[in-house]
Design an enzyme around this catalytic site. Structure first.
Site, mmCIF file in Angstrom:
data_model
loop_
_atom_site.group_PDB
_atom_site.id
_atom_site.type_symbol
_atom_site.label_atom_id
_atom_site.label_comp_id
_atom_site.label_asym_id
_atom_site.label_seq_id
_atom_site.Cartn_x
_atom_site.Cartn_y
_atom_site.Cartn_z
ATOM 1 N N THR A 17 0.861 -1.189 0.000
ATOM 2 C CA THR A 17 0.000 0.000 0.000
ATOM 3 C C THR A 17 0.893 1.233 0.000
ATOM 4 O OG1 THR A 17 -1.818 -1.055 1.145
ATOM 5 C CG2 THR A 17 -1.575 1.308 1.511
ATOM 6 N N VAL B 261 -13.571 -3.551 1.940
ATOM 7 C CA VAL B 261 -12.829 -2.302 1.810
ATOM 8 C C VAL B 261 -12.041 -2.098 3.097
ATOM 9 C CG1 VAL B 261 -13.011 0.198 1.514
ATOM 10 C CG2 VAL B 261 -14.596 -1.308 0.291
ATOM 11 N N ASP C 179 -8.881 0.281 5.313
ATOM 12 C CA ASP C 179 -8.804 1.599 5.945
ATOM 13 C C ASP C 179 -8.363 2.709 4.993
ATOM 14 O OD1 ASP C 179 -6.302 0.186 5.864
ATOM 15 O OD2 ASP C 179 -5.444 1.822 7.047
ATOM 16 N N THR D 24 -0.749 2.208 6.737
ATOM 17 C CA THR D 24 -0.723 0.943 6.006
ATOM 18 C C THR D 24 -0.737 -0.185 7.018
ATOM 19 O OG1 THR D 24 0.590 -0.485 4.566
ATOM 20 C CG2 THR D 24 1.811 1.094 5.880
HETATM 21 N N1 ASP Z 1 -4.296 -1.109 4.775
HETATM 22 C C1 ASP Z 1 -4.545 -1.793 3.552
HETATM 23 C C2 ASP Z 1 -5.914 -2.421 3.630
HETATM 24 O O1 ASP Z 1 -6.272 -2.946 4.672
HETATM 25 C C3 ASP Z 1 -3.551 -2.871 3.239
HETATM 26 C C4 ASP Z 1 -2.101 -2.558 3.520
HETATM 27 O O2 ASP Z 1 -1.781 -1.454 3.928
HETATM 28 O O3 ASP Z 1 -1.253 -3.432 3.311
HETATM 29 O O4 ASP Z 1 -6.605 -2.460 2.638
#
Ligand code: ASP
Length: 332
Positions: free
Chosen positions: A197, A226, A228, A248
């Site tokens: 991310t 969906v 955060d 992230t």
């Molecule tokens: N935070 C992102 C989500 O949960 C994924 C990530 O940051 O790796 O969609």
């Protein structure tokens, strides 16, 4: 070009009348490319080098905006776009796959001047989700659009559309297959499979803050899940009175804690410095069982990284001459 030369003129004007009421301030830019189990020796040298080059290119793009007097908002969009176009990160091209084998993209952007914000979820055809989020903010009466309607909105606003295969990389496809195999045997999902991310936060020479985040979410996500990243106050938030944050990690926890808004609230009302605030909220995430990281910048330009994973792809550039990218936990 025109915007850049106007930006340079504005920056010089601000500089030369700095003994008046209007002083040019320092600028700061932080970016991330995801938190995860990256450790020295775990990434191939070529991967390590490619990710660092990608982060540096994103920092350069944001720096070019900020150093010429441009806005924090333009800088975070520019930096995130570079990472979306880089297939090495889990955003835009190179995003992870859903359980059904589709790339569904989420993004948000927020302007700390007036808390204007835009977000999109579940895009499958718009090349740069962060630009779609910005269009929602500036060219619609709404804050969040999702699914086919969000793609249609982006198309109607003239944003680049691509065939869904544009987002596909073989590596991410294989990660989905491996995840499905693991699920059969009951093996634990490998956190290595979801890095990437991306996000950026900035403070510009005018004293304004902005934040942006973009992601493909989690490998094997189902049922329209969906995370955060596009949820304002969870994965993304900017308020000139508090801070700008991009997160992230395990999105469900970041939503439950309201991470980005919580950090800003601690700074605004509790007068915490940025490092104290990000570490405190990251500790709350960890206490619930969540993993990940955040980047944040304060109105005075101080900034911080905080993550509870072994590594986080990250970088910082400042008007003071700092320009550095890091991956592993103990690098800086
Ligand atoms: N935070 C992102 C989500 O949960 C994924 C990530 O940051 O790796 O969609």
């Amino acid at each position: 070009m025109m915007r850049n030369s106007l930006g340079i003129a504005a920056a010089f004007a601000a500089f030369f009348i700095s003994n008046g009421a209007f002083a040019m301030q320092d600028w700061t830019l932080l970016i991330h490319g995801g938190a995860g189990a990256m450790a020295p020796g775990k990434l191939e040298p070529a991967q390590d080098a490619a990710r660092r080059a990608g982060l540096a290119a994103a920092l350069e793009a944001g720096k070019a905006v900020l150093a010429s007097g441009g806005s924090a908002l333009d800088a975070v969009e520019a930096a995130v776009k570079v990472l979306e176009d880089d297939p090495g990160f889990n955003a835009g091209r190179g995003s992870v796959f859903t359980y059904e084998g589709v790339n569904e993209l989420d993004a948000a952007i927020m302007d700390g001047r007036n808390r204007a914000a835009g977000a999109v979820a579940g895009l499958t055809r718009t090349r740069n989700p962060v630009t779609a989020a910005r269009a929602v903010m500036e060219k619609s009466p709404h804050v969040m659009l999702q699914g086919p309607g969000a793609d249609r909105f982006a198309r109607e606003r003239g944003l680049d559309q691509v065939d869904p295969s544009y987002f596909r990389t073989e590596e991410r496809w294989q990660q989905l297959q491996k995840m499905k195999e693991n699920a059969k045997t009951g093996a634990v999902f490998d956190a290595d499979m979801k890095y990437g991310t991306v996000g950026a936060v900035a403070k510009d020479v005018h004293g304004n803050l902005a934040a942006a985040t973009s992601t493909g979410g989690l490998t094997g996500k189902r049922w329209g899940r969906v995370g955060d990243s596009p949820v304002l106050g969870a994965g993304t938030y900017a308020d000139n009175r508090g801070c700008a944050v991009s997160a992230t990690g395990s999105g469900e926890y970041y939503i439950r804690v309201g991470v980005a808004h919580e950090i800003c609230a601690r700074m605004r009302f509790g007068k915490e410095n940025v490092q104290t605030a990000v570490d405190a909220v990251q500790a709350e995430v960890k206490a619930l069982g969540g993993v990940g990281g955040v980047i944040a910048v304060s109105p005075d330009g101080t900034s911080a990284f905080s993550f509870n994973t072994p590594g986080m792809y990250r970088g910082r550039a400042t008007s003071g001459g700092e320009f550095a990218v890091h991956i592993y936990g103990d690098e800086d």
